[in-house]
Design a protein around this motif. Sequence first.
Motif, PDB file in Angstrom:
ATOM      1  N   THR A  62      21.188  38.545  25.874  1.00  0.00           N
ATOM      2  CA  THR A  62      21.549  37.138  26.083  1.00  0.00           C
ATOM      3  C   THR A  62      20.688  36.517  27.169  1.00  0.00           C
ATOM      4  O   THR A  62      20.174  35.403  27.009  1.00  0.00           O
ATOM      5  N   TYR A  63      20.493  37.239  28.268  1.00  0.00           N
ATOM      6  CA  TYR A  63      19.654  36.727  29.346  1.00  0.00           C
ATOM      7  C   TYR A  63      18.229  36.512  28.849  1.00  0.00           C
ATOM      8  O   TYR A  63      17.608  35.483  29.105  1.00  0.00           O
ATOM      9  N   ARG A  64      17.717  37.477  28.122  1.00  0.00           N
ATOM     10  CA  ARG A  64      16.342  37.365  27.614  1.00  0.00           C
ATOM     11  C   ARG A  64      16.211  36.180  26.651  1.00  0.00           C
ATOM     12  O   ARG A  64      15.216  35.459  26.674  1.00  0.00           O
ATOM     13  N   THR A  65      17.206  35.968  25.813  1.00  0.00           N
ATOM     14  CA  THR A  65      17.191  34.838  24.881  1.00  0.00           C
ATOM     15  C   THR A  65      17.195  33.518  25.652  1.00  0.00           C
ATOM     16  O   THR A  65      16.433  32.598  25.326  1.00  0.00           O
ATOM     17  N   ASN A  66      18.035  33.421  26.677  1.00  0.00           N
ATOM     18  CA  ASN A  66      18.094  32.208  27.489  1.00  0.00           C
ATOM     19  C   ASN A  66      16.796  31.983  28.259  1.00  0.00           C
ATOM     20  O   ASN A  66      16.325  30.849  28.381  1.00  0.00           O
ATOM     21  N   LEU A  67      16.217  33.051  28.776  1.00  0.00           N
ATOM     22  CA  LEU A  67      14.955  32.935  29.505  1.00  0.00           C
ATOM     23  C   LEU A  67      13.841  32.450  28.573  1.00  0.00           C
ATOM     24  O   LEU A  67      13.047  31.576  28.925  1.00  0.00           O
ATOM     25  N   LYS A  68      13.828  32.993  27.377  1.00  0.00           N
ATOM     26  CA  LYS A  68      12.827  32.578  26.391  1.00  0.00           C
ATOM     27  C   LYS A  68      12.981  31.087  26.071  1.00  0.00           C
ATOM     28  O   LYS A  68      11.989  30.359  25.985  1.00  0.00           O
ATOM     29  N   ALA A  69      14.213  30.637  25.920  1.00  0.00           N
ATOM     30  CA  ALA A  69      14.467  29.218  25.633  1.00  0.00           C
ATOM     31  C   ALA A  69      14.042  28.331  26.802  1.00  0.00           C
ATOM     32  O   ALA A  69      13.565  27.208  26.599  1.00  0.00           O
ATOM     33  N   THR A  70      14.186  28.824  28.024  1.00  0.00           N
ATOM     34  CA  THR A  70      13.766  28.072  29.204  1.00  0.00           C
ATOM     35  C   THR A  70      12.245  28.015  29.308  1.00  0.00           C
ATOM     36  O   THR A  70      11.668  26.985  29.672  1.00  0.00           O
ATOM     37  N   LEU A  71      11.592  29.112  28.985  1.00  0.00           N
ATOM     38  CA  LEU A  71      10.135  29.182  29.066  1.00  0.00           C
ATOM     39  C   LEU A  71       9.429  28.371  27.973  1.00  0.00           C
ATOM     40  O   LEU A  71       8.332  27.849  28.192  1.00  0.00           O
ATOM     41  N   ARG A  72      10.054  28.291  26.809  1.00  0.00           N
ATOM     42  CA  ARG A  72       9.405  27.664  25.651  1.00  0.00           C
ATOM     43  C   ARG A  72       8.858  26.266  25.960  1.00  0.00           C
ATOM     44  O   ARG A  72       7.683  25.998  25.695  1.00  0.00           O
ATOM     45  N   PRO A  73       9.655  25.333  26.503  1.00  0.00           N
ATOM     46  CA  PRO A  73       9.083  24.002  26.778  1.00  0.00           C
ATOM     47  C   PRO A  73       8.022  24.026  27.878  1.00  0.00           C
ATOM     48  O   PRO A  73       7.080  23.229  27.845  1.00  0.00           O
ATOM     49  N   LEU A  74       8.137  24.941  28.834  1.00  0.00           N
ATOM     50  CA  LEU A  74       7.107  25.049  29.873  1.00  0.00           C
ATOM     51  C   LEU A  74       5.778  25.508  29.279  1.00  0.00           C
ATOM     52  O   LEU A  74       4.712  24.997  29.631  1.00  0.00           O
ATOM     53  N   ILE A  75       5.855  26.469  28.388  1.00  0.00           N
ATOM     54  CA  ILE A  75       4.646  26.974  27.740  1.00  0.00           C
ATOM     55  C   ILE A  75       4.047  25.905  26.826  1.00  0.00           C
ATOM     56  O   ILE A  75       2.825  25.699  26.818  1.00  0.00           O
ATOM     57  N   ALA A  76       4.889  25.193  26.092  1.00  0.00           N
ATOM     58  CA  ALA A  76       4.396  24.121  25.227  1.00  0.00           C
ATOM     59  C   ALA A  76       3.676  23.058  26.058  1.00  0.00           C
ATOM     60  O   ALA A  76       2.592  22.585  25.681  1.00  0.00           O
ATOM     61  N   GLU A  77       4.256  22.697  27.185  1.00  0.00           N
ATOM     62  CA  GLU A  77       3.627  21.711  28.065  1.00  0.00           C
ATOM     63  C   GLU A  77       2.294  22.236  28.598  1.00  0.00           C
ATOM     64  O   GLU A  77       1.306  21.496  28.667  1.00  0.00           O
TER      65      GLU A  77
END
Length: 133
Positions: A87-102
């Motif tokens: 769950t933590y890894r899934t949430n971290l991935k979701a948090t990172l996704r827009p940062l990486i896209a930017e």
Amino acid sequence: MFLELDMAGDKPIYVQLKEQIIEGIARGSLRPGDDLPSVRALAADIGINLHTVNKVYQQLRQEGYIQIHRSRGVMIHPDGFLKADKTYRTNLKATLRPLIAEAIVHDFSAEEFARLSQEVYEQILTKEGGEDE
């Protein structure tokens, strides 16, 4: 507890406060069992609304970083913290996704992103402060 909030910045005060408390835990300057100021005391010390501090404390409690006791007050969770799970890894991935896209939009390479991530990670662990560049 040393907090440095940017009252005129774009990032909401409650987000800054929450992030700085979590970073204090990551750095080891806030350890399991350490007391935190009461909602009223912290709000008065840093000059913000007590509802803002209360919101942050409630979020930190829900996420397992702190405990709130009526008689003892607020403290960093005395039992430490759970290891990263799915769950933590899934949430971290979701948090990172827009940062990486930017970062991609700004022509930031994967290597640059990884290098910057490593730099920030090491700054936190070595208790180096702040924002540069």
